[in-house]
Design an enzyme around this catalytic site. Structure first.
Site, PDB file in Angstrom:
ATOM      1  N   TRP A 178      -1.109  -5.650  44.464  1.00 45.65           N
ATOM      2  CA  TRP A 178      -2.106  -5.843  45.520  1.00 45.65           C
ATOM      3  C   TRP A 178      -1.684  -6.873  46.552  1.00 45.65           C
ATOM      4  CZ3 TRP A 178      -2.637 -10.921  45.226  1.00 45.65           C
ATOM      5  CH2 TRP A 178      -2.359 -11.516  43.985  1.00 45.65           C
TER       6      TRP A 178
ATOM      7  N   GLU B 178      10.705  -5.109  40.074  1.00 46.19           N
ATOM      8  CA  GLU B 178      10.608  -6.234  41.019  1.00 46.19           C
ATOM      9  C   GLU B 178       9.471  -7.119  40.521  1.00 46.19           C
ATOM     10  OE1 GLU B 178      12.537  -6.785  43.527  1.00 46.19           O
ATOM     11  OE2 GLU B 178      13.414  -4.878  44.129  1.00 46.19           O
TER      12      GLU B 178
ATOM     13  N   CYS C 297       5.711 -13.154  45.631  1.00 50.37           N
ATOM     14  CA  CYS C 297       6.720 -13.324  44.577  1.00 50.37           C
ATOM     15  C   CYS C 297       7.763 -14.338  45.015  1.00 50.37           C
ATOM     16  CB  CYS C 297       7.357 -11.985  44.245  1.00 50.37           C
ATOM     17  SG  CYS C 297       7.931 -11.105  45.698  1.00 50.37           S
TER      18      CYS C 297
HETATM   19  P1  NAP Z   1       0.595  -6.311  37.569  1.00 51.99           P
HETATM   20  O1  NAP Z   1      -0.603  -6.679  36.814  1.00 51.99           O
HETATM   21  O2  NAP Z   1       1.845  -6.021  36.793  1.00 51.99           O
HETATM   22  O3  NAP Z   1       0.235  -5.102  38.529  1.00 51.99           O
HETATM   23  C1  NAP Z   1       1.200  -4.444  39.324  1.00 51.99           C
HETATM   24  C2  NAP Z   1       0.982  -2.942  39.216  1.00 51.99           C
HETATM   25  O4  NAP Z   1       1.324  -2.518  37.898  1.00 51.99           O
HETATM   26  C3  NAP Z   1      -0.474  -2.538  39.412  1.00 51.99           C
HETATM   27  O5  NAP Z   1      -0.512  -1.283  40.013  1.00 51.99           O
HETATM   28  C4  NAP Z   1      -1.002  -2.496  37.995  1.00 51.99           C
HETATM   29  O6  NAP Z   1      -2.130  -1.680  37.818  1.00 51.99           O
HETATM   30  C5  NAP Z   1       0.188  -1.940  37.257  1.00 51.99           C
HETATM   31  N1  NAP Z   1       0.197  -2.315  35.840  1.00 51.99           N
HETATM   32  C6  NAP Z   1      -0.448  -3.313  35.223  1.00 51.99           C
HETATM   33  N2  NAP Z   1      -0.187  -3.315  33.914  1.00 51.99           N
HETATM   34  C7  NAP Z   1       0.649  -2.298  33.694  1.00 51.99           C
HETATM   35  C8  NAP Z   1       1.272  -1.778  32.520  1.00 51.99           C
HETATM   36  N3  NAP Z   1       1.118  -2.332  31.331  1.00 51.99           N
HETATM   37  N4  NAP Z   1       2.072  -0.719  32.664  1.00 51.99           N
HETATM   38  C9  NAP Z   1       2.273  -0.186  33.864  1.00 51.99           C
HETATM   39  N5  NAP Z   1       1.702  -0.613  35.002  1.00 51.99           N
HETATM   40  C10 NAP Z   1       0.904  -1.672  34.916  1.00 51.99           C
HETATM   41  O7  NAP Z   1       1.010  -7.444  38.603  1.00 51.99           O
HETATM   42  P2  NAP Z   1       0.042  -8.413  39.415  1.00 51.99           P
HETATM   43  O8  NAP Z   1      -0.084  -9.629  38.588  1.00 51.99           O
HETATM   44  O9  NAP Z   1      -1.152  -7.755  39.902  1.00 51.99           O
HETATM   45  O10 NAP Z   1       0.986  -8.677  40.678  1.00 51.99           O
HETATM   46  C11 NAP Z   1       1.474  -9.901  41.002  1.00 51.99           C
HETATM   47  C12 NAP Z   1       2.863 -10.079  40.411  1.00 51.99           C
HETATM   48  O11 NAP Z   1       3.762  -9.247  41.146  1.00 51.99           O
HETATM   49  C13 NAP Z   1       3.377 -11.484  40.585  1.00 51.99           C
HETATM   50  O12 NAP Z   1       4.029 -11.896  39.418  1.00 51.99           O
HETATM   51  C14 NAP Z   1       4.363 -11.352  41.725  1.00 51.99           C
HETATM   52  O13 NAP Z   1       5.330 -12.351  41.746  1.00 51.99           O
HETATM   53  C15 NAP Z   1       4.919  -9.988  41.477  1.00 51.99           C
HETATM   54  N6  NAP Z   1       5.537  -9.440  42.686  1.00 51.99           N
HETATM   55  C16 NAP Z   1       6.896  -9.243  42.699  1.00 51.99           C
HETATM   56  C17 NAP Z   1       7.521  -8.777  43.841  1.00 51.99           C
HETATM   57  C18 NAP Z   1       9.014  -8.571  43.893  1.00 51.99           C
HETATM   58  O14 NAP Z   1       9.486  -7.918  44.811  1.00 51.99           O
HETATM   59  N7  NAP Z   1       9.795  -9.101  42.949  1.00 51.99           N
HETATM   60  C19 NAP Z   1       6.761  -8.484  44.974  1.00 51.99           C
HETATM   61  C20 NAP Z   1       5.375  -8.683  44.923  1.00 51.99           C
HETATM   62  C21 NAP Z   1       4.781  -9.150  43.765  1.00 51.99           C
HETATM   63  P3  NAP Z   1      -3.619  -2.303  37.674  1.00 51.99           P
HETATM   64  O15 NAP Z   1      -3.920  -2.951  38.972  1.00 51.99           O
HETATM   65  O16 NAP Z   1      -4.443  -1.110  37.401  1.00 51.99           O
HETATM   66  O17 NAP Z   1      -3.571  -3.265  36.522  1.00 51.99           O
END
Ligand code: NAP
Length: 474
Positions: free
Chosen positions: A139, A237, A271
């Site tokens: 998001w 990522e 990130c």
């Molecule tokens: P997240 O919980 O992993 O969510 C990211 C996506 O994955 C969402 O669509 C989420 O769906 C889905 N998801 C969640 N749990 C999952 C599972 N067990 N299996 C498969 N898909 C799953 O991440 P977030 O905490 O919202 O996002 C922030 C994180 O992203 C931070 O750690 C940030 O640093 C990282 N990020 C990294 C980058 C990069 O390029 N390295 C860029 C941006 C952000 P739901 O919403 O339905 O849970």
């Protein structure tokens, strides 16, 4: 003070983090609907792969134009759904349109056949698409993350099942509409309204050939394991805890400007935010004083109002998690030079916080702080700066500030991460590879490298018809 919505609602919903009120909810898709979408994506792949790369690039170029036309509408939607300052939402739309334009303009060239020398014949690596690719997106940059994944894959000829974050469903649907309106054929880009717990099942479907997740380690480990068990390519990522190293006090105002931009863009929910400031002792006191002053001056308000400088976090849950990490550090002896708690108003607001005295006993030392909280460490030599920078489970980006370019480059080369910028906070450009190492994941997006992550880099060798056959098999 904080309020959470008392309404029980679908897990897929827009909840405005400015006031924690439910705006709109969506029922999750049934498994049958998801399986049909996957079959359609596979069916669409058979014709999409035969559409020439130039025509695919033209359609992605149209998507870039539409994104510019709809930029303001999308920016307002992003601000509503995840609370981003409206100025930052507009900047996201601008970068996203540039990424799609880059894919359209440069994609055909980047994907051209790559000739190889071969005695007695000719050889080339050709970049074929793989098929249906699943992309799970977060998001925090809900438009940028989509185009970063979808742009190259569409030009390459893959078809896409896009699973967006559950708290940005309207942006997710707006992006699907944008690609459809650009003329991308039915089945080539499909948004799946499902929760994270359903993603592994989709990755495991026979028709799926690859998966990419941008998000947390938890989601990444899960998708990476499912892909690995089923011999499918994956790109992850994930999070980061980027170092921001200050080598000297020359030009300190500029360095503090950069620290503010690096830490506070998107309210620190990036990130590649500068999460750990590592400052040489000669500049430490001045840096902390000026940085804390700038953080203290931020004013909470409606993120849709251009005058607001402190937006809410994306959700009440995110604000609670960050506050717990700060409290843990304070309980164990860290000092908040500024901030340290929640903002006393409704919504997912957290005070801009600068922590010093953080030790390995504290969560803030090892964990990603996803919000307006910076930790500042004092160091006494370049070696110590590198040691602190590398003492992290993450390895995404990093920045080094200093007036001596050779010294700054030497420090930058020793940082264990996927990207390092000198005299600028880590940022993203369409033609620069983006990605990390260690718990920050593997693979790259954007640039010529990212373009080919989901390509079958197929070797094609042509020998004259009368070539004597040797049995030199590997
Ligand atoms: P997240 O919980 O992993 O969510 C990211 C996506 O994955 C969402 O669509 C989420 O769906 C889905 N998801 C969640 N749990 C999952 C599972 N067990 N299996 C498969 N898909 C799953 O991440 P977030 O905490 O919202 O996002 C922030 C994180 O992203 C931070 O750690 C940030 O640093 C990282 N990020 C990294 C980058 C990069 O390029 N390295 C860029 C941006 C952000 P739901 O919403 O339905 O849970």
């Amino acid at each position: 003070m904080s309020t959470s919505s008392a309404v029980r609602h679908s897990p897929i919903a827009t909840v405005n983090p400015y006031n924690n009120q439910l705006v709109r909810e969506f029922p999750p898709m049934s498994r049958e609907a998801v399986d049909n979408a996957a079959q359609n994506a596979q069916h669409a792949f058979q014709s999409w792969r035969r559409v020439g790369v130039d025509e695919r690039a033209t359609l992605v170029g149209r998507a870039a134009r539409l994104l510019r036309e709809r930029g303001e509408e999308l920016a307002q939607l992003v601000t509503l759904e995840m609370g981003k300052l409206i100025g930052h939402s507009r900047a996201e739309m601008d970068l996203s349109a540039r990424i799609l334009q880059y894919c359209a303009d440069e994609g055909p060239g980047l994907l051209a056949d790559e000739p190889l020398e071969l005695d007695g014949g000719s050889a080339a690596v050709v970049n074929d698409p793989l098929g249906v690719i699943v992309g799970a997106q977060p998001w925090n940059f809900p438009v940028y993350q989509v185009v970063r994944f979808a742009g190259p894959n569409l030009v390459l000829g893959n078809t896409i099942l896009l699973k967006h974050a559950s708290n940005t469903p309207q942006t997710a649907l707006a992006m699907e509409r944008l690609f459809t309106d650009a003329g991308i054929p039915q089945g080539v880009y499909t948004n799946l309204l499902i929760t994270g717990s359903e993603v592994d099942r989709v990755v495991e479907l026979d028709v799926v050939r690859g998966a990419s997740l941008t998000g947390s380690e938890r989601g990444g480990a899960s998708v990476g394991a499912s892909a690995g068990r089923n011999m499918k390519k994956s790109v992850l990522e994930l999070g980061g805890s980027d170092p921001f190293i200050v080598l000297d006090g020359d030009n300190l105002d500029h360095t503090v400007d950069a620290a503010m931009a690096g830490r506070m863009h998107n309210m620190g929910q990036s990130c590649v935010s500068a999460k750990r400031m590592i400052v040489m002792s000669s500049a430490f006191d001045r840096f902390v004083t000026e940085f804390a002053q700038r953080m203290r001056a931020l004013q909470p308000g409606d993120p849709a109002d251009e005058a607001t400088t402190l937006a809410p976090l994306s959700s009440e849950r995110a604000a609670e998690k960050l506050s717990d990490q700060v409290l843990d550090a304070l309980d164990k002896g860290a000092i908040a030079v500024v901030g340290g708690g929640r903002v006393d108003r409704p919504g997912a607001f957290v005070q801009p916080t600068v922590l010093v005295g953080v030790t390995p006993m504290m969560r803030a030392f090892h964990e990603e702080l996803f919000g307006p909280v910076a930790v500042v460490y004092q160091v006494h030599s370049d070696d110590e700066a590198v040691e602190v920078a590398n003492d992290s489970p993450y390895g995404l980006g990093g920045a080094v500030f200093g007036s001596d370019p050779a010294r700054a480059r030497s420090v930058a080369r020793r940082i264990d991460s996927g990207m390092v910028w000198i005299n600028h906070p880590t940022s993203s450009e369409p033609n620069l590879p983006f990605g990390g190492i260690k718990l920050s994941g593997y693979g790259r997006e954007l640039s010529s490298i990212g373009f080919k992550e989901f390509a079958n880099r197929k070797l094609v060798v042509t020998m004259p018809a009368d070539t004597p056959i040797t049995d030199a098999l590997g």
